[in-house]
Enzyme design. Structure first.
Site, short mmCIF file in Angstrom:
data_model
loop_
_atom_site.label_atom_id
_atom_site.label_comp_id
_atom_site.label_asym_id
_atom_site.label_seq_id
_atom_site.Cartn_x
_atom_site.Cartn_y
_atom_site.Cartn_z
N PHE A 133 -5.88 1.59 -2.05
CA PHE A 133 -6.58 1.71 -3.33
C PHE A 133 -8.02 2.18 -3.13
CE2 PHE A 133 -9.05 0.09 -6.91
CZ PHE A 133 -8.27 0.48 -8.00
N TYR A 134 -8.64 1.75 -2.01
CA TYR A 134 -10.06 2.05 -1.79
C TYR A 134 -10.29 3.32 -0.97
CZ TYR A 134 -10.72 -2.59 -3.68
OH TYR A 134 -10.71 -3.68 -4.50
N ALA A 135 -9.21 3.96 -0.53
CA ALA A 135 -9.37 5.19 0.26
C ALA A 135 -9.99 6.28 -0.60
CB ALA A 135 -8.02 5.64 0.80
N GLN A 136 -11.11 6.83 -0.14
CA GLN A 136 -11.83 7.82 -0.95
C GLN A 136 -11.48 9.25 -0.57
OE1 GLN A 136 -16.01 7.00 -0.59
NE2 GLN A 136 -15.85 4.93 -1.39
N GLY A 141 -8.98 11.48 1.30
CA GLY A 141 -7.82 12.25 0.90
C GLY A 141 -6.71 12.18 1.91
N SER A 177 -5.95 -1.54 1.17
CA SER A 177 -6.81 -0.47 1.68
C SER A 177 -6.53 0.87 1.02
CB SER A 177 -6.65 -0.35 3.20
OG SER A 177 -7.16 -1.50 3.85
N ASP A 224 -2.16 -9.57 9.66
CA ASP A 224 -0.98 -10.42 9.56
C ASP A 224 0.24 -9.82 10.27
OD1 ASP A 224 -2.62 -11.93 7.93
OD2 ASP A 224 -1.76 -11.17 6.07
N GLY A 265 0.83 -1.20 0.00
CA GLY A 265 0.00 0.00 0.00
C GLY A 265 0.86 1.25 0.00
N ARG A 321 -15.71 10.40 14.09
CA ARG A 321 -16.35 9.18 13.62
C ARG A 321 -16.92 8.31 14.74
NH1 ARG A 321 -12.01 7.22 8.99
NH2 ARG A 321 -12.68 8.68 7.37
#
Length: 540
Positions: free
Chosen positions: A47-50, A52, A45, A223, A17, A290
């Site tokens: 790649f899927y972070a939207q 910023g 993860s 892991d 990543g 959050r």
């Protein structure tokens, strides 16, 4: 049996990543690097972070403000030094990313000057989130992957899992205790290879797959945390599991999250009847941290017996929504929902592991030569709750600092000519793989039910008893059968589940992401929950 390793390098990086690849690119000018990727190199993860990456680029913003916002979100137990270290190096590390070719969104200001388009997310007092539309992670990952794959000193091994770390004293080598390599499961060839490395870096991401519902890809199985624990490293704050408040509630897209930036740009959270509830919970409304938002959604769902709540940005102009969130808009349209016209069903889902392997400013763990960077690590940055868009930033900053330390110490590290080969002489092919599948489902369900957003002491005790039994079954299976991808992940995840529960049982208060009905108040003073393999039940 000792043998010449099949693989050898200066630095073995486990994970592909933002943390692992940024480190690899920084080291590769002078050192031979191997990067392991469990699946296709971009399947992580990052790649899927939207959302910023947080950094101070606005002249009205300041590093001090970024620090203060992070400390507030962390609910009193961030390490201030770590927060200041990350925030003060943020702009430099983001600029390095830009220099690699990452394209962040820009806009033209009223004075005609072009600048980066900065958005705002929960917990931030200023607009400081650099982004590439609503697919920042994809832009970062594809850029770094391209550069790594074209670098002559970087070897990327896809579909390769680390089985375990090779530690010097465990194989009878003299001298100080240090990591000397790892055993690697080659999923294509279906055998275990031995890799020698002068330094090993864990960049494996988090452990959200321990929960039944998660926004993470399937590879997020803890892991690195499990391997570091078995190697003798301390872990900390694993009770703080961040549940993203707004994962899409849809049977065909269970892992799809709806970025925090939607709320940053004015989206409302609503009950099924269309009424808002966040203004009644927190003065910051939908922009509260959050943990507060996720708990509020969970409370409303349980109070009303509802399957989901709703996220609504339909009051904004259609063009605005499509321009700012093109990927989300297109995805929802494929599923028969129009983001510009209707509220979208959402539920909380496990999203980020705020604790991890204890490290210092340079990503160094308790084992010489072993580093941990990114989500796998505990730096003290996040405290009891990670602030939005600080995660990719942490990857970049510690990728930079770890690279400096690895480069500095490399001349003094001696190579090891032979290492023990992986021994399969006393194992056989698995004949009952249904056992693995059953244990998988049981573990993830009990963690969701007993160690989720709201906890109790009895739930934690019940979870620990069952996890202990599962560990015995899995260890027996591991000792008697050849390894497989599912077995390796299950072995690691059940270990991390135990550590999560033990950390949660240590914390006799509710703070940040850890909320327990038995101790609903926050203590006046607190600190990290630290576990050591040498004294597993030590209190903080």
């Amino acid at each position: 049996m000792m043998t010449t390793p099949e693989l050898s390098c200066d630095v073995l990086i486990i994970g592909s990543g933002a943390a692992g690849l940024s480190l690899a690119l920084r080291l590769a000018e002078k050192h031979k690097v191997i990067v392991l990727s469990k699946g296709p190199v971009s399947e992580g993860s990052t790649f899927y972070a939207q959302g910023g990456i947080a950094a101070v680029f606005d002249e009205t913003d300041s590093i001090a403000s970024h620090v203060e916002d992070t400390l507030i979100a962390g609910a009193g137990i961030c390490d201030r030094h770590a927060v200041e270290f990350v925030a003060s190096n943020a702009r430099t590390c983001v600029q390095w990313l830009i220099d690699q070719g990452v394209l962040f969104d820009t806009h033209v200001q009223p004075n005609g000057k072009e600048s980066y388009h900065l958005t705002r997310e929960g917990g931030h007092s200023h607009r400081r989130i650099l982004h590439a539309a609503d697919a920042t992670g994809k832009e970062v990952e594809t850029t770094l992957v391209s550069r790594a794959q074209n670098h002559p000193n970087i070897q990327v091994l896809e579909r390769s899992n680390a089985v375990d770390l090779i530690i010097s004293d465990k194989i009878g080598l003299p001298g100080p205790r240090r990591v000397v390599g790892a055993w690697i499961w080659n999923r294509n060839k279906e055998w275990v290879e031995t890799c020698h490395a002068k330094s090993v870096v864990l960049a494996t991401g988090g452990a959200s797959k321990v929960y039944q519902y998660t926004t993470n890809p399937d590879i997020s199985s803890g892991d690195g945390i499990a391997m570091a624990w078995r190697a003798g490293c301390r872990v900390a704050n694993l009770e703080f599991n961040q549940f993203h408040p707004t994962a899409l509630y849809h049977p065909q897209a269970r892992n799809f999250l709806l970025t925090e930036a939607l709320r940053g740009e004015g989206a409302y959270l609503k009950r099924p009847d269309g009424s808002r509830f966040m203004p009644d919970v927190d003065e910051r409304g939908e922009l509260a941290p959050r943990d507060i938002v996720a708990r509020a959604i969970d409370h409303e769902m349980k109070r009303l017996g509802a399957d989901c709540m709703f996220l609504d940005i339909s009051h904004k102009p259609d063009d605005f929504v499509r321009q700012h969130f093109p990927m989300i808009y297109a995805k929802l349209l494929d599923l028969g929902m129009d983001l510009t016209k209707e509220p979208i069903p959402i539920v909380p889902a496990a999203h980020y592991t705020c604790g991890g392997v204890v490290v210092d400013d340079y990503g160094r763990t308790d084992v010489d030569g072993l580093y941990a960077i990114g989500e796998v690590s505990y730096t003290g940055l996040h405290g009891a709750n990670r602030m939005a868009s600080n995660s990719l930033l942490e990857c970049l900053v510690y990728g930079w600092s770890a690279a400096m330390d690895i480069d500095r110490r490399m001349p003094s590290v001696h190579s090891v000519d032979v290492l023990p080969a992986w021994d399969e002489s006393r194992v056989e092919n698995a004949d009952e793989r249904v056992v693995i599948q059953h244990n998988w489902h049981e573990l993830r369900l009990l963690m969701w039910d007993y160690v989720g957003i709201v906890r109790t002491t009895k739930r934690l005790e019940r979870a620990l008893r069952r996890i202990t039994m599962l560990q015995q079954e899995i260890d027996e299976y591991y000792a008697n059968f050849r390894v497989s991808n599912n077995l390796l992940e299950l072995r690691n995840l059940v270990q991390v589940a135990e550590l999560i529960v033990r950390c949660a049982m240590m914390r006799k208060e509710s703070r940040g992401l850890h909320f327990t009905l038995d101790y609903p108040q926050q203590l006046a003073e607190s600190g990290p929950s630290i576990l050591s393999p040498l004294t597993p039940h030590i209190n903080r």
